[in-house]
Design a protein around this motif. Structure first.
Motif, PDB file in Angstrom:
ATOM      1  N   UNK A  94       0.305  -7.892  14.547  1.00 24.01           N
ATOM      2  CA  UNK A  94      -0.439  -8.511  13.443  1.00 24.01           C
ATOM      3  C   UNK A  94       0.062  -8.001  12.102  1.00 24.01           C
ATOM      4  N   UNK A  95       0.286  -6.707  11.990  1.00 24.12           N
ATOM      5  CA  UNK A  95       0.748  -6.153  10.723  1.00 24.12           C
ATOM      6  C   UNK A  95       2.145  -6.650  10.375  1.00 24.12           C
ATOM      7  N   UNK A  96       2.997  -6.803  11.411  1.00 22.34           N
ATOM      8  CA  UNK A  96       4.337  -7.342  11.164  1.00 22.34           C
ATOM      9  C   UNK A  96       4.249  -8.786  10.675  1.00 22.34           C
ATOM     10  N   UNK A  97       3.404  -9.581  11.298  1.00 26.23           N
ATOM     11  CA  UNK A  97       3.225 -10.956  10.861  1.00 26.23           C
ATOM     12  C   UNK A  97       2.626 -11.041   9.479  1.00 26.23           C
ATOM     13  N   UNK A  98       1.730 -10.108   9.169  1.00 26.30           N
ATOM     14  CA  UNK A  98       1.125 -10.088   7.837  1.00 26.30           C
ATOM     15  C   UNK A  98       2.159  -9.772   6.771  1.00 26.30           C
ATOM     16  N   UNK A  99       3.124  -8.896   7.092  1.00 29.99           N
ATOM     17  CA  UNK A  99       4.176  -8.602   6.115  1.00 29.99           C
ATOM     18  C   UNK A  99       5.034  -9.839   5.866  1.00 29.99           C
ATOM     19  N   UNK A 100       5.325 -10.597   6.912  1.00 27.10           N
ATOM     20  CA  UNK A 100       6.055 -11.851   6.719  1.00 27.10           C
ATOM     21  C   UNK A 100       5.268 -12.764   5.776  1.00 27.10           C
ATOM     22  N   UNK A 101       3.955 -12.813   5.955  1.00 24.18           N
ATOM     23  CA  UNK A 101       3.124 -13.628   5.074  1.00 24.18           C
ATOM     24  C   UNK A 101       3.227 -13.188   3.628  1.00 24.18           C
ATOM     25  N   UNK A 102       3.240 -11.874   3.373  1.00 25.46           N
ATOM     26  CA  UNK A 102       3.351 -11.375   2.001  1.00 25.46           C
ATOM     27  C   UNK A 102       4.719 -11.697   1.406  1.00 25.46           C
ATOM     28  N   UNK A 103       5.761 -11.589   2.226  1.00 24.56           N
ATOM     29  CA  UNK A 103       7.104 -11.880   1.721  1.00 24.56           C
ATOM     30  C   UNK A 103       7.246 -13.365   1.402  1.00 24.56           C
ATOM     31  N   UNK A 104       6.685 -14.221   2.251  1.00 15.49           N
ATOM     32  CA  UNK A 104       6.694 -15.656   1.949  1.00 15.49           C
ATOM     33  C   UNK A 104       5.917 -15.934   0.658  1.00 15.49           C
ATOM     34  N   UNK A 105       4.808 -15.224   0.478  1.00 12.48           N
ATOM     35  CA  UNK A 105       4.018 -15.350  -0.744  1.00 12.48           C
ATOM     36  C   UNK A 105       4.839 -14.931  -1.958  1.00 12.48           C
ATOM     37  N   UNK A 106       5.589 -13.847  -1.817  1.00 10.67           N
ATOM     38  CA  UNK A 106       6.475 -13.385  -2.888  1.00 10.67           C
ATOM     39  C   UNK A 106       7.503 -14.446  -3.241  1.00 10.67           C
ATOM     40  N   UNK A 107       8.068 -15.082  -2.222  1.00  9.36           N
ATOM     41  CA  UNK A 107       9.051 -16.131  -2.489  1.00  9.36           C
ATOM     42  C   UNK A 107       8.462 -17.281  -3.281  1.00  9.36           C
ATOM     43  N   UNK A 108       7.252 -17.689  -2.933  1.00 11.16           N
ATOM     44  CA  UNK A 108       6.600 -18.769  -3.677  1.00 11.16           C
ATOM     45  C   UNK A 108       6.299 -18.341  -5.112  1.00 11.16           C
ATOM     46  N   UNK A 109       5.904 -17.071  -5.284  1.00  6.26           N
ATOM     47  CA  UNK A 109       5.614 -16.576  -6.629  1.00  6.26           C
ATOM     48  C   UNK A 109       6.875 -16.542  -7.476  1.00  6.26           C
TER      49      UNK A 109
END
Length: 301
Positions: free
Chosen positions: A242-257
Motif C-alpha cells: 500500500x505504501x509503495x502504491x501510495x508513493x506512485x500516487x504522489x509522484x503522479x500527482x507531482x507530474x500533474x502539478x
C-alpha cells in the motif's frame, strides 16, 4: 495539497504518517542545498512585505515555510492551511488548519497581507484558487508562489523512483507471486522469490533504491514474520504494498502539478481574471545552477 481526489488520498496519507513521526518533508534530506535556496527565495520575498504582515501559507504541509518566515520576520501573524486531514505539529506560534481546500478558504475578505505557497498552489484547481487568493488578500498585499518545474531535478528524481516501484509492483508483480506461494504453503518459495527480486533490484539500481528497498522489506517480512501468525505476516505485506502504491500516487500527482505550473500562460490568465498581476519570476536553483523551481511574485494589477 489539492482538491483532486487522487491527490487528496496520496498526500493525505503522506502527511498523516509524518504527523505520527513528528514532521518531515517530501524531498530527500540530503538535498540540503535545495532547502537553502528555498529559504533564500522566501527571505527575498518577505523583506519586500512591509510592517508586521498577516501571512497565509497555502498547502502548508509541515509548516516549514511559515517557520522560515517567522524566523526571518519575528512577530508576523502566521496561518497555514492544508487539505490533508492530519498534519504534523505546526511551528510554535503559528496557527495551522487541516482539512481546508485552497478553493474554499474560511477567511473574510482582505484578511492577509501576504499569501504564500511552496509546491502547493499548482496541485489545486488553479482558477478557483486564484479567485480565493485575491478575495482574502489585502489591497496592498503580495503573493509569493514557489512552483514546480517539469524540467527540474525534483520530478526527474521522482520519475526514477516511480520506474523502480512500478518494476517491483507490476513487472515483477512481487506481492501477487509471494501471496500465491504462501497460499500454497510454500514459504520457502515465497522467500526465494523475494530474495531473487531483491538481488535483481540491487544489481539494477543499488541498495538505496526502492527497486531494492521494497523487495528487501518483503524478504525480511517473510523471514521474521514466520515467527508470528499468518494474518500478521499478510497484514505487513499489505502495508508495504500500500505504501509503495501510495508513493506512485504522489509522484503522479507531482507530474500533474508540474504540468499545471509549466502552463504559465494559463496560470497567469487565472490570476489576471482575479485582478492580480505577475511582477517578477525568479528561478530557484541548486548549486549546479540547474533550476528546480520558479518563484512567482504577484500584486494587485
Amino acid at each position: 495539497m489539492s482538491g483532486k481526489p487522487q491527490d487528496e488520498k496520496a498526500w493525505g496519507e503522506f502527511w498523516a504518517r509524518n504527523a505520527r513521526k513528528g514532521g518531515g518533508g517530501c524531498m530527500p534530506q540530503r538535498w540540503a542545498a535545495i532547502e537553502q535556496a528555498q529559504q533564500a527565495a522566501w527571505k527575498g520575498f518577505i523583506e519586500r512585505v512591509p510592517g508586521t504582515p498577516r501571512v497565509l501559507d497555502l498547502a502548508t504541509g509541515d509548516g516549514r515555510v511559515l517557520a522560515w518566515l517567522m524566523h526571518m520576520r519575528p512577530g508576523i501573524e502566521a496561518t497555514g492551511t492544508d487539505l490533508a486531514p492530519q498534519l504534523p505539529p505546526p511551528p510554535p506560534g503559528a496557527k495551522v488548519m487541516a482539512g481546508v481546500a485552497m478553493e474554499e478558504l474560511p477567511f473574510d475578505d482582505a484578511s492577509f497581507d501576504a499569501i504564500t505557497s511552496q509546491f502547493g498552489f499548482e496541485y489545486g484547481d488553479t482558477s478557483r484558487s486564484a479567485m480565493e487568493v485575491a478575495r482574502v488578500l489585502a489591497k496592498d498585499g503580495r503573493v509569493g508562489l514557489m512552483v514546480h518545474r517539469g524540467d527540474g531535478p525534483i520530478l526527474e528524481h521522482n520519475a526514477v523512483r516511480r520506474e523502480q516501484i512500478g518494476w517491483v509492483l507490476s513487472e515483477k508483480d512481487l506481492f501477487t507471486h509471494v501471496r500465491n506461494a504462501l497460499a500454497s504453503d510454500d514459504a520457502d518459495g515465497a522467500l526465494a522469490l523475494a530474495t531473487e527480486v531483491t538481488r535483481e533490484g540491487s544489481e539494477r539500481w543499488g541498495q538505496t533504491s526502492p527497486g531494492w528497498e521494497i523487495p528487501e522489506a518483503v524478504r525480511r517480512t517473510l523471514i521474521y514474520g514466520a515467527r508470528g501468525s499468518r494474518q500478521q505476516l499478510l497484514g505487513t505485506l499489505d502495508q508495504i504494498e500500500h505504501q509503495a502504491g501510495n508513493e506512485i500516487g504522489r509522484i503522479d500527482s507531482l507530474g500533474r502539478a508540474c504540468a499545471a505550473a509549466d502552463d504559465r500562460d494559463m496560470l497567469m490568465a487565472h490570476f489576471r481574471d482575479a485582478g492580480l498581476a505577475l511582477i517578477d519570476t525568479t528561478e530557484v536553483c541548486e548549486p549546479s545552477g540547474r533550476a528546480f523551481a520558479d518563484f512567482l511574485t504577484l500584486e494587485w494589477a
